[in-house]
Design an enzyme around this catalytic site. Sequence first.
Site, mmCIF file in Angstrom:
data_model
loop_
_atom_site.group_PDB
_atom_site.id
_atom_site.type_symbol
_atom_site.label_atom_id
_atom_site.label_comp_id
_atom_site.label_asym_id
_atom_site.label_seq_id
_atom_site.Cartn_x
_atom_site.Cartn_y
_atom_site.Cartn_z
ATOM 1 N N SER A 121 0.826 -1.207 0.000
ATOM 2 C CA SER A 121 0.000 0.000 0.000
ATOM 3 C C SER A 121 0.858 1.254 0.000
ATOM 4 O O SER A 121 0.408 2.313 -0.403
ATOM 5 C CB SER A 121 -0.852 0.083 1.266
ATOM 6 N N HIS A 142 -2.209 -3.483 -6.571
ATOM 7 C CA HIS A 142 -2.774 -3.043 -5.295
ATOM 8 C C HIS A 142 -4.276 -3.248 -5.259
ATOM 9 O O HIS A 142 -5.022 -2.563 -5.954
ATOM 10 C CB HIS A 142 -2.418 -1.556 -5.074
ATOM 11 N N GLU A 154 -5.230 -1.313 -8.589
ATOM 12 C CA GLU A 154 -4.201 -0.456 -9.190
ATOM 13 C C GLU A 154 -3.048 -1.314 -9.705
ATOM 14 O O GLU A 154 -2.498 -2.127 -8.962
ATOM 15 C CB GLU A 154 -3.660 0.519 -8.141
ATOM 16 N N ASN A 192 -5.191 6.361 -2.972
ATOM 17 C CA ASN A 192 -4.833 7.004 -1.705
ATOM 18 C C ASN A 192 -4.289 8.413 -1.906
ATOM 19 O O ASN A 192 -4.369 9.245 -1.004
ATOM 20 C CB ASN A 192 -3.835 6.143 -0.926
#
Length: 505
Positions: A121, A142, A154, A192
């Site tokens: 992450s 991800h 991702e 994120n």
Amino acid sequence: MQDNIVTLGVVGAGTMGRGIVQLFAQAGHRVLCFDSFEGAAARAVEFANGMIGRGVEKGRITAAEFDIIRGRIEAVGQLQDLAACDVVVEAVIEDLEAKRALFRQLEAVVAPHAILASNTSSLVVAELAAACAHPGRVAGLHFFNPVPLMRVVEVIAAVRTEPQVVERLRALVAATGHRAVVTADQPGFLVNHAGRGLYTEGLRLLEEQVTDVAGVDRVLREAAGFRMGPFELLDLTGLDVSGKVMTSIYEQFHHEPRFRPSSLVAPRVAAGLFGRKSGRGWYEYSGGEPVKAAALAVPALPASLAVWIDPAATDHGALLALVGSAGATHATAAAQADLCIVQPWGTDASHEAARLGLDATRTVAVDPLPGLARHRTLMLTVATAPAARDAAQALLASDGTGVTVISDSPGFIVQRVLATVVNIAAQIAQRGIASVDDIEDAVRLGLGYPRGPLAWGDAIGGERVLAILRGMLELTGDPRYRPSPWLERRVALGLPLLTPEAARG
Ligand SMILES: NC(=O)c1ccc[n+]([C@@H]2O[C@H](COP(=O)([O-])OP(=O)(O)OC[C@H]3O[C@@H](n4cnc5c(N)ncnc54)[C@H](O)[C@@H]3O)[C@@H](O)[C@H]2O)c1
């Protein structure tokens, strides 16, 4: 390189690994699962089978299909058993050295064509790749938790990842029915990174005492349409975890002001106010549910109330109708009014009162975004008298619509947060971290926002988004509000914010 990926390895059979096993087995692949903790891989396989079996109970798959899918999954006892894998996805603990050591070992096990992917992450994928003799075969992959339900993945292209590796992973994910988005190996990757705006601006609003935690969350849910407000989300993920992510992304971007974390976080983490898991965070929890203060009673409308509405107000007609239906009177001159209503974009009530030469003690502002149909935000000047505040609140609530009263804030709550979200997405596009389409889908699917950020900016109007950012920049002097060149150029040309660079292809 082989064309058809048929055998997948999953290393690390925890929360994420078991979901990854399930997803790929359901998509038709053979999946081998390994975990260094004795028995963990077998438990993960049992768990994944249990989840797949639910499909039989719900009538989505037949018992025979279940048996076929279940037959594709196998727990293995050592890394060497992954030798036949075309792709290995690691989902072990988030530790650079652990992952680098694992990739080094894996490289000695798998065939030369095999892809090594990491579910990290927060680590730099290139640092994992650099541990390998063939870094071109290493990429990030991800997933989000829970893997089968979070329909975006991702694919992270590290600086030396070969283009065909990215393409093969993208196709592999797409074949599961999840949306694969391709992103550069940059802090927070795509989801994120794009999610920074809601948290950082939510915390800024609290720092400035614009309103309380519940007020910020309520306005963003009810007026803007977010599923959860920033403080509700922080309580869900845990401030101990989210606080570290905020600091890490800020540090990795070398103190980019757009991502500056809040000084409100550290004392709360030190005090153990993590959120749901500790029973208290921004909210108190009882039986797993937040205990929210009962709404305060709405003041009564005064027997006689003359209201002046700025003729330039976005919702002038709707406000006029509200004055009529509430039984108040419309004052055509501000000087004769008990209450003056303005609707600024990107500035606060005090400055708008001063600009229009209004008496600040009788002036309030109503957020024109997203219009009066949903929850309404009422902003006071620093001098608004309590009687004017109460009359304005009573008027705005007179048709039963919810109202949140806030103090001076350039851009209210919704304007500020949305302009920040749009600006960060625009800068992601400007930097070529991901394509416009991938940004839009990743934010909707990964963050659950009701629309993609650039489409949201277009719905507000690029020019207005720019005005909000410039207004906040001018009033606060804080470079976090400087508009992305992506916005500036598209607004200058009158183009939608969704417009990609024509020549970038
Ligand atoms: N949990 C999430 O919400 C989430 C979301 C996205 C990404 N991630 C990332 O996914 C990865 C795994 O997270 P998780 O929440 O599933 O962790 P977890 O603690 O639930 O599972 C990790 C598993 O890896 C095993 N393990 C540790 N070192 C190993 C090694 N060297 N070889 C084989 N197995 C090993 C452990 O025994 C454990 O079963 C981390 O990199 C994390 O950052 C987590």
